[in-house]
Design a protein around this motif. Sequence first.
Motif, PDB file in Angstrom:
ATOM      1  N   SER A  55     -18.352  17.571  22.902  1.00  0.00           N
ATOM      2  CA  SER A  55     -17.911  16.905  21.512  1.00  0.00           C
ATOM      3  C   SER A  55     -16.820  17.978  20.860  1.00  0.00           C
ATOM      4  O   SER A  55     -16.812  18.950  21.221  1.00  0.00           O
ATOM      5  N   ILE A  69     -16.578  12.909  23.091  1.00  0.00           N
ATOM      6  CA  ILE A  69     -16.542  12.588  21.523  1.00  0.00           C
ATOM      7  C   ILE A  69     -15.629  13.426  20.750  1.00  0.00           C
ATOM      8  O   ILE A  69     -15.603  14.674  20.891  1.00  0.00           O
ATOM      9  N   HIS A  83     -14.056  13.794  16.830  1.00  0.00           N
ATOM     10  CA  HIS A  83     -14.162  13.297  15.347  1.00  0.00           C
ATOM     11  C   HIS A  83     -12.631  13.558  14.764  1.00  0.00           C
ATOM     12  O   HIS A  83     -11.892  14.083  15.165  1.00  0.00           O
ATOM     13  N   LEU A 118     -22.247  18.428  16.081  1.00  0.00           N
ATOM     14  CA  LEU A 118     -21.614  18.668  17.259  1.00  0.00           C
ATOM     15  C   LEU A 118     -22.531  18.993  18.520  1.00  0.00           C
ATOM     16  O   LEU A 118     -22.444  18.328  19.595  1.00  0.00           O
ATOM     17  N   GLU A 150     -24.729  15.815  19.358  1.00  0.00           N
ATOM     18  CA  GLU A 150     -24.044  14.687  19.885  1.00  0.00           C
ATOM     19  C   GLU A 150     -23.964  15.057  21.339  1.00  0.00           C
ATOM     20  O   GLU A 150     -23.890  14.175  22.444  1.00  0.00           O
ATOM     21  N   ALA A 151     -23.346  16.364  21.604  1.00  0.00           N
ATOM     22  CA  ALA A 151     -23.096  16.890  23.099  1.00  0.00           C
ATOM     23  C   ALA A 151     -24.430  16.743  24.164  1.00  0.00           C
ATOM     24  O   ALA A 151     -24.420  16.358  25.002  1.00  0.00           O
TER      25      ALA A 151
END
Length: 337
Positions: free
Chosen positions: A22, A38, A40, A57, A60-61
């Motif tokens: 991310s 991902i 942002h 972060l 999500e990762a």
Amino acid sequence: MLKGKQSWIFKNRPMITATGVSGGPFEANGKLASDFDILHDDLWMGQDSYEKAHRVLIEEASQIALQRANLQEEDIHFFIAGDLINQITPSSMSARTNQIPYFGIFGACSTSMEGLALGSFMINYQGAKHILTGASSHNAAVEKQFRYPTEYGGQKPPTAQWTITGAGMAILSENDGAKKLPVTTTATIGKVVDMGLTDPFNMGGAMAPAAADTITAHFKDLQIDPSYYDLIVTGDLGEIGQNTTYELLTNAGLKIERDRFQDCGLLIYQEDQPVNAGGSGAGCSATVLYGHLLNQMRQGIYKKILVVATGALLSPLTFQQNETIPCIAHAVSIEME
């Protein structure tokens, strides 16, 4: 198996079964944007503090890596992670969320390879079947702790580097021989090297001797030649640190082809992005390895790489007390099965 004085050989060749990466808005404009899962469009990421965004972060990762591996949190035996914020709180808060038995580690920007080395050691000796490991950083959170808040607008010298916003996470698993995946084969654990530098705006110069020390030890311990690898990549030395390291290695008699010696902090951003000497941060080597470099291995561009993540072990406290900057580097070799 211990080889030499500070290296391990992983005979069971733990697999990197899945990864998640991310990043933030600056990384979205970088050279490796397509290697992120991902990205942002702002640094807040829906949170009310940069530190909470930092946690996002990591989470999500981690979720992306789990989904790709078709695993749940309860399938993972250990979570090994770290970052640059006081008491590695973003990583610890992520461990609160995922409820995986947790090793919080700190090696500054060397944390990614510290975690990969320790995780590989555990997997190699049947200490776990699946491990989630990685590292992260957030530009606004880290900059205000180690230097100045970005809102302050302080002028930075050309030696300074840009802390990346990103998290790179990987799942290590026992090698079942069923898939063609990247595997970890060796690791060299670095020593703390302090050459007396005190400038927090020249991390590359401070870390270069530690990088050279670990790389030299790696080839001495394993009794192999640098030509064994298709690529030797450092974590975040930037332009100044990488050039210094290459000169130190050349003077030590290690002959490395210049185009096979790269740096994650120089790979991640465009030439026209205002990052001074290059990218840095614990998430730098983690995102570039678990995104870009492993993608290139899967495409057949590289078969054998050595990743040497470097870290400056200073803190706001040591800087305020006029301490010098101790540094370290950890190396892990990765090969395509």
